[in-house]
Design an enzyme around this catalytic site. Sequence first.
Site, PDB file in Angstrom:
ATOM      1  N   CYS A   1      54.214 -14.321  83.288  1.00  0.00           N
ATOM      2  CA  CYS A   1      52.985 -13.919  83.975  1.00  0.00           C
ATOM      3  C   CYS A   1      53.393 -12.989  85.125  1.00  0.00           C
ATOM      4  CB  CYS A   1      52.284 -15.153  84.540  1.00  0.00           C
ATOM      5  SG  CYS A   1      53.335 -16.021  85.736  1.00  0.00           S
TER       6      CYS A   1
ATOM      7  N   HIS B   1      60.356 -22.065  87.132  1.00  0.00           N
ATOM      8  CA  HIS B   1      60.837 -23.265  86.461  1.00  0.00           C
ATOM      9  C   HIS B   1      61.324 -22.957  85.043  1.00  0.00           C
ATOM     10  CE1 HIS B   1      58.524 -26.115  89.360  1.00  0.00           C
ATOM     11  NE2 HIS B   1      59.733 -25.827  89.790  1.00  0.00           N
TER      12      HIS B   1
ATOM     13  N   HIS C   1      56.581 -20.809  93.535  1.00  0.00           N
ATOM     14  CA  HIS C   1      55.657 -21.942  93.687  1.00  0.00           C
ATOM     15  C   HIS C   1      55.167 -22.127  95.110  1.00  0.00           C
ATOM     16  CE1 HIS C   1      58.627 -22.665  90.457  1.00  0.00           C
ATOM     17  NE2 HIS C   1      57.519 -22.786  89.769  1.00  0.00           N
TER      18      HIS C   1
ATOM     19  N   CYS D   1      53.919 -16.728  94.521  1.00  0.00           N
ATOM     20  CA  CYS D   1      52.933 -15.970  93.743  1.00  0.00           C
ATOM     21  C   CYS D   1      51.685 -15.740  94.604  1.00  0.00           C
ATOM     22  CB  CYS D   1      52.555 -16.738  92.473  1.00  0.00           C
ATOM     23  SG  CYS D   1      51.209 -15.918  91.575  1.00  0.00           S
TER      24      CYS D   1
ATOM     25  N   GLU E   1      54.638 -26.581  93.809  1.00  0.00           N
ATOM     26  CA  GLU E   1      53.400 -25.913  94.243  1.00  0.00           C
ATOM     27  C   GLU E   1      52.489 -26.890  94.997  1.00  0.00           C
ATOM     28  OE1 GLU E   1      51.249 -23.659  91.239  1.00  0.00           O
ATOM     29  OE2 GLU E   1      49.378 -24.012  92.290  1.00  0.00           O
TER      30      GLU E   1
ATOM     31  N   SER F   1      58.569 -27.273  83.890  1.00  0.00           N
ATOM     32  CA  SER F   1      57.577 -26.195  83.985  1.00  0.00           C
ATOM     33  C   SER F   1      56.204 -26.779  83.684  1.00  0.00           C
ATOM     34  CB  SER F   1      57.927 -25.089  82.987  1.00  0.00           C
ATOM     35  OG  SER F   1      56.787 -24.301  82.733  1.00  0.00           O
TER      36      SER F   1
HETATM   37 FE1  SF4 Z   1      52.147 -17.204  87.168  1.00  0.00          FE
HETATM   38 FE2  SF4 Z   1      51.840 -19.437  88.606  1.00  0.00          FE
HETATM   39 FE3  SF4 Z   1      51.156 -17.075  89.616  1.00  0.00          FE
HETATM   40 FE4  SF4 Z   1      49.724 -18.116  87.626  1.00  0.00          FE
HETATM   41  S1  SF4 Z   1      49.932 -18.926  89.699  1.00  0.00           S
HETATM   42  S2  SF4 Z   1      50.384 -15.973  87.840  1.00  0.00           S
HETATM   43  S3  SF4 Z   1      51.340 -19.152  86.435  1.00  0.00           S
HETATM   44  S4  SF4 Z   1      53.221 -17.764  89.051  1.00  0.00           S
END
Ligand code: SF4
Length: 341
Positions: A14, A54, A92, A114, A144, A251
Amino acid sequence: MTKSVVLADPRGFCAGVDRAILTVQTILKAAEASGKRTREDGLPPVYVRRQIVHNKHVVEDLAGQGAVFVQELAEIPDAAAQAGIPVVFSAHGVSPVVKAEAERRGMHVVDATCPLVGKVHREVLRFVREGYEIVYIGHKGHDEAVGVVGESPEHVHLIEHESDVDSLEFSSDAKLVLLSQTTLSVDETAGTIAALKERFPWLEMPPKAKFPWIQEPPSSDICYATSNRQAAVKLVAQQSDCVVIVGSANSSNSVRLMEVAQEGLGERGKAYRVDDASELDPAWFEGLESVGISSGASVPDELVSGVIDALQNLGFTGMKSVETIKENMHFVLPAELRRKK
Ligand code: SF4
């Protein structure tokens, strides 16, 4: 009849994972270019707190290039801060306690959290300022969830399952809002949200304008990548006799994918999760005609290719792709690296 593989699309990386890995790679490349990869003081070119994403293969690969992974900042010597060695926070996210420790020790932090996780952190702070109690659906101990709850431990109430709803106690005049981990199963969360709304009918959902990736219904913070991968694997499961998910055991989104696949298969077959092709057991596929494949958001596609190759060797030579949506999400590198350019 040709035995075949049914491949989910989208699957794998992602935007948040891509950015986090690129963050570490960019630092490693810069160190290499400036001749600082092998330092005389014995310090590495970069430290990374926790697994950057992960996936054990990704971590092993970056470690092989010189990155040093630590569980806690305490493992990083003071000399590293003095020498300006970057410390990367994983995708995370981290709690404010960790940020404060890094600041106190003068560390050079590059935050690869992220942006979608960062948004949930900011929402926690805003809701707390506005006097809300936050019900947060997430997994206890997951990096997270630990980071988000850490923003305001006394006002963020973590629950994992529908059955935990009964353990919550709020007075009828408490302002309540729901937030959730980004990598949960859309269907599983729906049950928990329904139970929450029944017990606390005044519970508010997070603001949709600020959370454009929110699922509707159910409303939550499950991110675009998680829900897209789950939707694709659901269709794949309907067209397969069994499903293999490539992804590590720690994960969250990979494990959820396996659960969604299992639900789609029902009694017809089994869903498995493997780190890579070496964990496949040929006995799983005896007598089957089609094997569905997908991978978690932290999984490089070459690991999926390895699984496909192994299945082809077992006679699954046909190939079909189930595409549900084209993704075009992209996140720029963390500000700390952009400033240096
Ligand atoms: Fe990727 Fe997690 Fe960000 Fe969603 S929240 S884009 S799964 S890293």
